[in-house]
Scaffold this active site. Structure first.
Site, PDB file in Angstrom:
ATOM      1  CB  CYS A 306      -0.991   0.071   1.240  1.00 35.05           C
ATOM      2  SG  CYS A 306      -0.074  -0.555   2.842  1.00 35.05           S
ATOM      3  NE  ARG A 336       6.059  -8.933   4.241  1.00 35.28           N
ATOM      4  CZ  ARG A 336       5.080  -8.604   4.942  1.00 35.28           C
ATOM      5  NH1 ARG A 336       4.424  -9.125   5.892  1.00 35.28           N
ATOM      6  NH2 ARG A 336       4.427  -7.569   4.487  1.00 35.28           N
ATOM      7  CD  GLU A 338       8.339 -14.125   6.310  1.00 41.49           C
ATOM      8  OE1 GLU A 338       8.601 -14.275   7.166  1.00 41.49           O
ATOM      9  OE2 GLU A 338       7.062 -13.537   5.867  1.00 41.49           O
ATOM     10  NE  ARG A 347       5.952 -17.757   8.370  1.00 41.69           N
ATOM     11  CZ  ARG A 347       5.460 -16.619   8.753  1.00 41.69           C
ATOM     12  NH1 ARG A 347       5.724 -15.464   8.240  1.00 41.69           N
ATOM     13  NH2 ARG A 347       4.090 -16.604   9.620  1.00 41.69           N
ATOM     14  CD  GLU A 355      -2.388  -3.811   1.221  1.00 43.51           C
ATOM     15  OE1 GLU A 355      -2.292  -4.812   1.429  1.00 43.51           O
ATOM     16  OE2 GLU A 355      -2.242  -2.605   2.150  1.00 43.51           O
ATOM     17  CG  ASP A 420      -3.454 -10.298  12.460  1.00 43.26           C
ATOM     18  OD1 ASP A 420      -3.301  -9.200  11.752  1.00 43.26           O
ATOM     19  OD2 ASP A 420      -2.407 -10.538  13.228  1.00 43.26           O
ATOM     20  CD  GLU A 439      -1.509 -11.730   9.732  1.00 42.19           C
ATOM     21  OE1 GLU A 439      -0.567 -11.919  10.936  1.00 42.19           O
ATOM     22  OE2 GLU A 439      -1.429 -10.882   9.161  1.00 42.19           O
ATOM     23  CG  ASN A 442      -3.332  -7.453   8.058  1.00 46.02           C
ATOM     24  OD1 ASN A 442      -3.580  -7.075   6.974  1.00 46.02           O
ATOM     25  ND2 ASN A 442      -2.273  -7.561   8.465  1.00 46.02           N
ATOM     26  CB  CYS A 469      -4.249  -0.771   3.897  1.00 44.53           C
ATOM     27  SG  CYS A 469      -3.165  -1.452   4.968  1.00 44.53           S
ATOM     28  NE  ARG A 476       0.965 -16.430   5.235  1.00 46.25           N
ATOM     29  CZ  ARG A 476       1.205 -15.879   6.263  1.00 46.25           C
ATOM     30  NH1 ARG A 476       0.749 -15.242   7.120  1.00 46.25           N
ATOM     31  NH2 ARG A 476       2.728 -15.642   6.294  1.00 46.25           N
TER      32      ARG A 476
HETATM   33  P1  ATP Z   1       2.934 -13.423   9.748  1.00 46.20           P
HETATM   34  O1  ATP Z   1       2.675 -12.909  11.196  1.00 46.20           O
HETATM   35  O2  ATP Z   1       2.163 -14.625   9.476  1.00 46.20           O
HETATM   36  O3  ATP Z   1       4.314 -13.306   9.375  1.00 46.20           O
HETATM   37  P2  ATP Z   1       2.603 -10.670   8.877  1.00 46.20           P
HETATM   38  O4  ATP Z   1       2.009 -10.052  10.303  1.00 46.20           O
HETATM   39  O5  ATP Z   1       3.738 -10.511   8.409  1.00 46.20           O
HETATM   40  O6  ATP Z   1       2.125 -12.482   8.993  1.00 46.20           O
HETATM   41  P3  ATP Z   1       1.361  -8.646   7.373  1.00 46.20           P
HETATM   42  O7  ATP Z   1       2.797  -7.924   7.239  1.00 46.20           O
HETATM   43  O8  ATP Z   1       0.305  -8.122   8.241  1.00 46.20           O
HETATM   44  O9  ATP Z   1       1.718 -10.192   7.761  1.00 46.20           O
HETATM   45  O10 ATP Z   1       0.640  -8.857   5.910  1.00 46.20           O
HETATM   46  C1  ATP Z   1      -0.683  -8.848   5.449  1.00 46.20           C
HETATM   47  C2  ATP Z   1      -0.901 -10.227   4.950  1.00 46.20           C
HETATM   48  O11 ATP Z   1       0.065 -10.693   3.758  1.00 46.20           O
HETATM   49  C3  ATP Z   1      -0.913 -11.350   5.887  1.00 46.20           C
HETATM   50  O12 ATP Z   1      -2.067 -11.564   6.428  1.00 46.20           O
HETATM   51  C4  ATP Z   1      -0.707 -12.600   4.821  1.00 46.20           C
HETATM   52  O13 ATP Z   1      -2.058 -12.773   4.207  1.00 46.20           O
HETATM   53  C5  ATP Z   1       0.304 -12.160   3.784  1.00 46.20           C
HETATM   54  N1  ATP Z   1       1.559 -12.388   4.051  1.00 46.20           N
HETATM   55  C6  ATP Z   1       2.636 -11.706   4.729  1.00 46.20           C
HETATM   56  N2  ATP Z   1       3.772 -12.320   4.862  1.00 46.20           N
HETATM   57  C7  ATP Z   1       3.525 -13.526   4.019  1.00 46.20           C
HETATM   58  C8  ATP Z   1       4.472 -14.459   3.547  1.00 46.20           C
HETATM   59  N3  ATP Z   1       5.656 -14.547   3.675  1.00 46.20           N
HETATM   60  N4  ATP Z   1       4.001 -15.353   2.541  1.00 46.20           N
HETATM   61  C9  ATP Z   1       2.788 -15.353   2.428  1.00 46.20           C
HETATM   62  N5  ATP Z   1       1.833 -14.296   2.450  1.00 46.20           N
HETATM   63  C10 ATP Z   1       2.347 -13.562   3.597  1.00 46.20           C
HETATM   64 ZN    ZN Z   2      -1.235  -2.060   3.595  1.00 44.62          ZN
HETATM   65 MG    MG Z   3       5.650 -11.491   8.919  1.00 44.45          MG
END
Ligand code: ATP
Ligand code: ZN
Ligand code: MG
Length: 535
Positions: A306, A336, A338, A347, A355, A420, A439, A442, A469, A476
């Protein structure tokens, strides 16, 4: 708690006359009892002159201060108080001011980068931190850099109290219990049957059948949740200049999870001669060599997705009747890092997300969040028939001092904060175990968190702009659905069965899928998918 200590030095246009020297203790009394107390409810938050010295034309005050009237504020207040007085009664002007040996004293152990501007030395013990700053001249005293440094200290203090947790989790709503139809791990199955193939850690190629299912799944969400609420599609850029990540805060909040991109050092292919020779001869691309042909990174890859939304409105004034605005973007992946946490489609390093962004007056932003919540609930409960739960998670950036230990009995969700959405993954174990939940998305009300740094203004001066947002993590949601419902459309809820059409045939080659077991499971799944309507 933060305290300050330092010597404020005032260089006068001429030596101090005897009458003024005699008067200094009275002036200090006035400063300590009034001027340096203003704005601080508690005397220990104020500043105090604890000693003074006069040498020719230099007047020095040793100041100790609390967190409200800070050392540098006190230094300026003293100047503003003295200047007219000295001018009128003694015909003396203040030439320059300076703070010597400024120190910030913190009553806990904190870690800081010694390469920060202004910092001379940091002394850390088990329960205290002393930050010794370089001497500060007037131009620095007036700039916001000291206040930013203090903000950083405050953030570190809060983080330390927060106990390293990123968010604070409170259950706010959950679905009825639902009978799971499936107990296997869909991540493993779709890899075994060759629907996805690992491209690099956390990155997959999605073959036609799974692409088809994922796309229909997205469409279902857009048609059922977003379109009825008036959201319209946009295309946001997917590599983001660093400046924007400074404003959104991601470059100080999550730099350890972000992927970065560099431009080439030059546009002339000749400048790459050496590199081309190396790759030609070795058939390898050593990153440490490549680095020499690249500029330093100046972008990060789409992280929150966003970021461009707030940038678009940067510095703009929005007409009242144009508000609120509702947009969504699904034009490309997010990235990301991870580290060791990668897992199937759950993940990823490269993932896909719808978004959803909106902007308006505070009550409009809350109202839209509530409408979205209602549609989300319908979608997860009635359309997908998932076992789900929602949690109010207070992200660290919204935590205010003192709010951490005391848990409120009632949560008011109509204020800035994040909810969430989580789904139970039966293959991971019993739902009572926190780790069996994923998750999937959110939704946030940001308040003015972005509107402020991006200077987004309402046409009417007394009104402010808020934003919100929501991230629908496509992989997921899809994996959560498969985890609870499996691959047999007979176990899928009616709307899904009707709207998701028969995917194209799976890829089968002499050598693919890679195992006999994979081929067998694939044959079964292909048969099950025949139950779906043909497009
Ligand atoms: P988590 O706690 O599981 O790492 P996050 O809090 O990092 O999630 P946000 O930053 O809030 O996730 O991202 C918003 C959304 O994007 C999440 O709810 C999820 O659906 C998706 N998302 C985030 N990170 C990943 C990832 N590494 N792989 C797949 N989907 C993801
Ligand atoms: Zn956002
Ligand atoms: Mg995360």
């Amino acid at each position: 708690m933060i305290k300050f200590r330092g010597i404020a030095e005032y260089v006068m246009s001429s030596p101090l006359p005897a009458a003024l020297k005699e008067n200094i203790p009275h002036i200090i009394d006035k400063l300590n009892s009034d001027i340096l107390r203003k704005g601080a409810k508690n005397p220990q938050d104020a500043a105090k002159i604890v000693a003074y010295k006069i040498k020719d034309n230099i007047l020095e005050f040793t100041i100790e201060s609390g967190a409200v009237v800070r050392l540098h504020h006190a230094t300026l207040r003293i100047k503003n108080f003295l200047a007219p007085l000295l001018g009128k009664d003694y015909r003396i002007g203040i030439r320059t001011i300076k703070i010597r040996n400024p120190e910030i004293l913190i009553d806990q152990k904190l870690r800081f980068s010694t390469s920060l501007p202004l910092i001379r030395e940091i002394i850390v013990t088990d329960n205290s931190t002393i930050i010794k700053l370089n001497d500060l001249d007037e131009s620095i005293i007036k700039r916001p850099i000291i206040d930013r440094l203090l903000k950083l200290i405050e953030t570190k203090e809060k983080k330390a109290k927060w106990g390293g947790k990123v968010e604070h989790w409170r259950l706010i709503k959950r679905s009825k219990e639902k009978e799971p139809k499936f107990f296997e791990d869909p991540n493993e199955i779709i890899e075994k049957i060759g629907w996805i193939k690992r491209f690099a850690p956390g990155q997959w190629l999605y073959t036609p059948p799974i692409t088809h299912l994922i796309r229909r799944f997205e469409q279902l969400f857009i048609n059922i949740v977003l379109k009825p609420l008036g959201f319209v599609e946009v295309i946001f850029p997917k590599i983001v200049p660093l400046r924007i990540g400074v404003k959104t805060g991601h470059l100080k909040g999550t730099p350890h999870q972000m992927m970065f991109a560099s431009q080439p050092l030059s546009y002339n292919i000749e400048d790459f001669d050496e590199w081309i020779d190396l790759v030609s001869v070795t058939e390898e691309a050593p990153p440490e060599e490549l680095k020499r042909f690249l500029k330093d990174p100046s972008y990060f890859l789409c992280f929150a997705q966003c970021e461009p939304f707030y940038w678009f409105f940067e510095g703009e004034i929005i007409d009242r009747e144009k508000l609120p605005m509702r947009w969504y973007d699904k034009s490309g992946p997010s990235f990301r890092w991870e580290s060791g946490g990668l897992r199937g489609l759950e993940r990823l390093v490269e993932f896909h997300r719808i978004e959803i962004t909106w902007i308006g007056e505070p009550d409009q932003v809350i109202e839209i969040r509530n409408q979205l919540l209602e549609r989300y609930e319908y979608f997860m409960d009635k359309v997908l028939d998932l076992e789900w739960r929602w949690a109010w998670v207070t992200p660290f950036y919204l935590v205010h001092a003192g709010e951490i230990e005391e848990e409120e009995a009632e949560i008011d969700i109509n204020r800035p904060g994040t909810i969430d959405f989580e789904a139970w993954l039966p293959y991971k174990g019993p739902k009572e175990d926190h780790h069996t939940w994923l998750e999937i998305g959110n939704i946030s009300i940001h308040g003015a968190k972005y509107a402020e740094p991006f200077r987004i203004k309402h046409q009417l001066r007394d009104k402010i702009i808020w934003t919100g947002c929501s991230g629908f993590g496509v992989e997921r949601w899809f994996i959560a659905f498969l985890a609870q419902k499996g691959f047999d459309p007979d176990n899928w809820p009616k709307i899904v069965r009707e709207r998701i059409t028969r995917p194209p045939l799976s890829v089968q080659l002499v050598t693919y899928p890679h195992t006999k077991e994979g081929k067998e499971i694939l044959d079964e799944i292909e048969k099950l998918l025949d139950k779906l309507p043909v497009e």
